[in-house]
Write an enzyme that holds these catalytic residues in place. Structure first.
Site, PDB file in Angstrom:
ATOM      1  CD  GLU A 251      -2.278   1.073   2.974  1.00  0.00           C
ATOM      2  OE1 GLU A 251      -3.066   1.972   3.276  1.00  0.00           O
ATOM      3  OE2 GLU A 251      -2.021   0.121   3.740  1.00  0.00           O
TER       4      GLU A 251
ATOM      5  CG  ASP B 161      14.182  -0.406  11.821  1.00  0.00           C
ATOM      6  OD1 ASP B 161      14.899   0.282  12.586  1.00  0.00           O
ATOM      7  OD2 ASP B 161      14.265  -0.353  10.582  1.00  0.00           O
TER       8      ASP B 161
ATOM      9  CD  GLU C 188      14.339   6.953   9.948  1.00  0.00           C
ATOM     10  OE1 GLU C 188      13.891   7.613  10.916  1.00  0.00           O
ATOM     11  OE2 GLU C 188      15.546   6.782   9.759  1.00  0.00           O
TER      12      GLU C 188
END
Length: 161
Positions: free
Chosen positions: A99, A146, A150
């Protein structure tokens, strides 16, 4: 729309680089068949083998599929997980067709709009979504290894993915 898609690499036109990581790159790509925009993560096989990380690509794919099933895809379009539509490979790389999340990431928000990112009401809104997302992911037996600005993406309605 996705049922009409042609899942071959030749069917996509790369429009932009969305991000790069230590062993992958994510591109914004458009389907020739449907005109739908996707994010395509390209993972370099040589890097995976050289750094003994082959199993991590499989773990990432499996975790995305597991969370997607638990998060209501395709009926609800998921509340906090990016949808994985297909995985492909060629001689050199693995590809995750995902997506496309159009409003960027938290790092981009912090850099481009620091006053918004420092607003207490915005911080509370994002923090509550992040906690809810992590709680959901962990309830499904997945540990996100993680979490960083970002990797916190914003959907078209500015909810966290």
């Amino acid at each position: 729309m996705a049922s009409e898609e042609v899942w071959t690499l030749d069917n996509f036109i790369t429009q932009d680089v969305l991000g790069t990581g230590s062993y992958s790159q994510v591109d914004k790509s458009k389907s020739n068949a449907t005109g739908v925009t996707y994010a395509i993560k390209c993972i370099h096989k040589l890097h995976l083998v050289k750094h003994k990380k082959v199993k991590y690509a499989s773990i990432e794919r499996d975790a995305m599929q597991k969370l997607q099933a638990a998060d209501g895809f395709p009926q609800r379009n998921g509340r906090c997980c990016v949808q994985l539509f297909e995985t492909l490979q060629d001689r050199d790389s693995l590809y995750f067709i995902m997506e496309y999340v159009p409003n960027g990431d938290l790092l981009q928000l912090i850099r481009d709009k620091p006053t918004v990112a420092q607003d207490e009401s915005v911080i509370a809104y994002l923090a509550s979504q992040l906690v809810d997302s992590i709680r959901f992911i962990q309830s499904e037996g997945v540990i996100h290894r993680d979490i960083k600005p970002e990797n916190i993406l914003f959907s078209k309605d500015w909810t966290i993915k």
